[in-house]
Enzyme design. Sequence first.
Site, PDB file in Angstrom:
ATOM      1  CE1 TYR A 105      -3.633   2.559   1.260  1.00  0.00           C
ATOM      2  CE2 TYR A 105      -2.051   3.011   2.939  1.00  0.00           C
ATOM      3  CZ  TYR A 105      -3.381   3.374   2.242  1.00  0.00           C
ATOM      4  OH  TYR A 105      -3.825   4.538   2.652  1.00  0.00           O
ATOM      5  CE  LYS A 158     -11.268  -5.088  20.138  1.00  0.00           C
ATOM      6  NZ  LYS A 158      -9.697  -5.188  19.865  1.00  0.00           N
TER       7      LYS A 158
END
Length: 309
Positions: free
Chosen positions: A130, A181
């Site tokens: 990337y 989370k």
Amino acid sequence: MKILITGGTGMVGSAFNNIETDHELVLVGRQDYKLDQIEPAKWMMQDIKPDAIIHLAAQVGGLKANMDYAGDFYRNNIRINTNVLDAAKIFEVGKVISLLSTCVYPDAATYPLIENQIHDGDPHSSNYAYAYAKRMLDVQSRAYRKQYGCNFITAIPNNLFGENDNFHLENSHVIPAMIRKIYEAKLNNKDVILWGDGSPLREFTYSQDLAEILLFLLEHYDEPPPINIGNTHEVSIKEVAQTIVEILNFEGEIIWDTTKPKGQFRKPSDNSKLLELGWREENYTNFRKALTNVCQHVILKYPHLRGIE
Ligand SMILES: NC(=O)c1ccc[n+]([C@@H]2O[C@H](COP(=O)([O-])OP(=O)(O)OC[C@H]3O[C@@H](n4cnc5c(N)ncnc54)[C@H](OP(=O)(O)O)[C@@H]3O)[C@@H](O)[C@H]2O)c1
């Protein structure tokens, strides 16, 4: 000006929906034009006839996706960028701003990160494909400027977060992963386990601020070298978690799993070039305020969020 925004359905692109501007903004996503192919890139220019382009389209992902799909990340990003810049050259678009990322900097960089270091050594091995594809976007922008006189510039944001982020647990960045989370632990009356010890410091920029900065650059920056544009205020990962806990009224425990890697201690960047152009530190949204906006969005939309459904 008519400004075409590629990647208009993504996290940064969708932030332009809330911007007040006299420019005409045209946002496009992959379903409109598949930019890893040259023909759709040309059709896009023919259909829209933009005066300028803010080029955001990219294959983006977290650590695991970058490692598992390095080949796809390289090929798709090289193709998307090559096609967009080529089509912009052919259709004589007045200006293109493309986004790099602070992860293109060498792994062994000196801090704070300054723009002239971006090609100085290998990027971190976890996202080298990337990162090299993004470095080539800088090379192509400068080469087209040199040979064809194109006004193509590149800008380097640091860690971004925003309402339309990707909340996938394996594929997301640190802020959306933590919000998810903690929010799910609250819904299930559980404690939450986070990686590391929370000590590393990071810089975060709100997607809404990034959209404002890119419009600012359209009028204020025409130079070949890339420009750092992120908010350089550092926050510890523990502070991020604590702020999310307070915003979400989470009453459980945060357990730091210190057997898991915590990452590099600091990765500060230098945005003095941007400030010299007239952008001001106080133009960045206060971190708690921006995080509150994102958490409120999560509460409103959960579980209908990118990366969950
Ligand atoms: N997120 C970060 O922390 C971060 C940090 C530094 C730099 N950046 C850079 O900022 C830019 C925007 O990132 P983001 O976080 O907004 O990413 P994102 O939410 O993943 O959005 C990516 C965008 O690119 C489009 N796209 C992907 N593949 C395409 C293709 N083959 N053809 C056409 N469009 C395609 C997607 O379209 P669909 O939605 O239709 O698939 C989406 O609109 C990227 O250039 C990224 O490299 C991001």
